[in-house]
Motif scaffolding. Structure first.
Motif, mmCIF file in Angstrom:
data_model
loop_
_atom_site.group_PDB
_atom_site.id
_atom_site.type_symbol
_atom_site.label_atom_id
_atom_site.label_comp_id
_atom_site.label_asym_id
_atom_site.label_seq_id
_atom_site.Cartn_x
_atom_site.Cartn_y
_atom_site.Cartn_z
ATOM 1 N N GLU A 135 63.600 59.718 -2.778
ATOM 2 C CA GLU A 135 65.057 59.832 -2.875
ATOM 3 C C GLU A 135 65.427 61.241 -3.325
ATOM 4 O O GLU A 135 64.814 61.800 -4.238
ATOM 5 N N ASN A 136 66.417 61.820 -2.648
ATOM 6 C CA ASN A 136 66.832 63.187 -2.938
ATOM 7 C C ASN A 136 67.208 63.364 -4.405
ATOM 8 O O ASN A 136 67.880 62.520 -4.993
ATOM 9 N N SER A 137 66.756 64.467 -4.976
ATOM 10 C CA SER A 137 67.032 64.906 -6.358
ATOM 11 C C SER A 137 66.484 63.947 -7.422
ATOM 12 O O SER A 137 66.952 63.941 -8.548
ATOM 13 N N LYS A 138 65.472 63.180 -7.052
ATOM 14 C CA LYS A 138 64.822 62.269 -8.004
ATOM 15 C C LYS A 138 63.411 62.755 -8.313
ATOM 16 O O LYS A 138 62.771 63.433 -7.517
ATOM 17 N N LEU A 139 62.908 62.358 -9.474
ATOM 18 C CA LEU A 139 61.565 62.717 -9.907
ATOM 19 C C LEU A 139 60.529 62.052 -9.006
ATOM 20 O O LEU A 139 60.648 60.868 -8.689
ATOM 21 N N VAL A 140 59.531 62.829 -8.591
ATOM 22 C CA VAL A 140 58.393 62.274 -7.861
ATOM 23 C C VAL A 140 57.136 62.594 -8.653
ATOM 24 O O VAL A 140 57.096 63.558 -9.413
ATOM 25 N N GLU A 141 56.134 61.778 -8.464
ATOM 26 C CA GLU A 141 54.883 61.928 -9.191
ATOM 27 C C GLU A 141 53.830 62.582 -8.321
ATOM 28 O O GLU A 141 53.933 62.578 -7.094
ATOM 29 N N PHE A 142 52.816 63.122 -8.963
ATOM 30 C CA PHE A 142 51.689 63.695 -8.243
ATOM 31 C C PHE A 142 51.117 62.653 -7.291
ATOM 32 O O PHE A 142 50.925 61.505 -7.662
ATOM 33 N N ASP A 143 50.891 63.043 -6.042
ATOM 34 C CA ASP A 143 50.281 62.224 -4.996
ATOM 35 C C ASP A 143 51.186 61.098 -4.485
ATOM 36 O O ASP A 143 50.752 60.251 -3.719
ATOM 37 N N GLN A 144 52.449 61.102 -4.868
ATOM 38 C CA GLN A 144 53.380 60.087 -4.373
ATOM 39 C C GLN A 144 53.703 60.388 -2.912
ATOM 40 O O GLN A 144 53.986 61.529 -2.560
ATOM 41 N N PRO A 145 53.673 59.374 -2.033
ATOM 42 C CA PRO A 145 54.069 59.588 -0.641
ATOM 43 C C PRO A 145 55.552 59.945 -0.566
ATOM 44 O O PRO A 145 56.385 59.276 -1.181
ATOM 45 N N LEU A 146 55.873 61.006 0.175
ATOM 46 C CA LEU A 146 57.247 61.474 0.298
ATOM 47 C C LEU A 146 57.820 61.189 1.679
ATOM 48 O O LEU A 146 58.929 60.686 1.814
ATOM 49 N N ILE A 147 57.053 61.543 2.688
ATOM 50 C CA ILE A 147 57.498 61.458 4.080
ATOM 51 C C ILE A 147 56.330 60.998 4.921
ATOM 52 O O ILE A 147 55.190 61.370 4.671
ATOM 53 N N VAL A 148 56.620 60.179 5.934
ATOM 54 C CA VAL A 148 55.578 59.708 6.849
ATOM 55 C C VAL A 148 55.805 60.375 8.202
ATOM 56 O O VAL A 148 56.927 60.392 8.713
ATOM 57 N N VAL A 149 54.719 60.925 8.766
ATOM 58 C CA VAL A 149 54.765 61.593 10.065
ATOM 59 C C VAL A 149 53.800 60.877 10.999
ATOM 60 O O VAL A 149 52.639 60.646 10.642
ATOM 61 N N SER A 150 54.288 60.529 12.184
ATOM 62 C CA SER A 150 53.435 59.926 13.199
ATOM 63 C C SER A 150 52.895 61.034 14.083
ATOM 64 O O SER A 150 53.657 61.820 14.649
ATOM 65 N N THR A 151 51.573 61.085 14.195
ATOM 66 C CA THR A 151 50.954 62.138 15.001
ATOM 67 C C THR A 151 50.783 61.689 16.449
ATOM 68 O O THR A 151 50.343 62.466 17.289
ATOM 69 N N GLN A 152 51.122 60.467 16.745
ATOM 70 C CA GLN A 152 51.040 59.947 18.123
ATOM 71 C C GLN A 152 52.419 60.031 18.751
ATOM 72 O O GLN A 152 53.399 59.594 18.168
ATOM 73 N N SER A 153 52.498 60.583 19.931
ATOM 74 C CA SER A 153 53.809 60.696 20.593
ATOM 75 C C SER A 153 53.876 59.812 21.796
ATOM 76 O O SER A 153 53.071 59.813 22.639
#
Length: 153
Positions: A135-153
């Motif tokens: 969530e924007n402007s919120k605290l994140v922790e070390f190694d926390q998943p932020l964004i998921v990217v699909s490498t398959q198109s």
């Protein structure tokens, strides 16, 4: 005496200019700075900055503790440090990425602020953004998943 933004910046400049330095750890009071160069394919390795968790940090949220399930071909862009997550370069600016957007490995997808230093976080792989977990402007922790990217198109 506290470390200032300029002090940290000078430390990072010294470390960045040293070609033989692989790893450094600086501890000063409650401040811990650990820098590790990654052995990627880039000819000029960049330092990796990690901050020690602040003693007064709130307990991890359910999102941070939850096990992330990735589909085949998906990768998670994870927080390399504890800090504040930002989707855009400044308030009112467009977000670096949106769900459905195609990204390259070197594209900046978000920022993490630690002690007034803004760290650019890259996608890490070519693909399409499928989820934005932090969530924007919120605290994140070390190694926390932020964004998921699909490498398959």
């Amino acid at each position: 005496m506290d470390l200032t933004h300029d002090d940290v910046k000078k430390i990072l400049e010294i470390i960045d200019s040293s070609e033989n330095l692989e790893e450094v750890e600086v501890a000063y009071g409650g401040f811990l700075l650990r820098i590790q160069r990654s052995g990627g394919t880039d000819a000029s390795p960049r330092p990796r900055v990690q901050a020690a968790p602040a003693p007064a940090a709130p307990p991890p949220t359910k999102a941070a503790r939850a096990e992330l399930v990735l589909a085949p071909g998906e990768i998670a862009v994870r927080a390399p440090m504890l800090g504040t997550f930002y989707r855009a370069a400044s308030p009112g600016a467009p977000a670096f990425v949106e769900v459905g957007q195609r990204v390259k490995a070197d594209d900046i997808v978000c920022l993490i602020e630690v002690m007034k230093l803004f760290n650019s976080i890259k996608a890490g792989a070519d693909g399409v953004v499928t989820r934005i977990l932090a969530e924007n402007s919120k605290l994140v922790e070390f190694d926390q998943p932020l964004i998921v990217v699909s490498t398959q198109s």
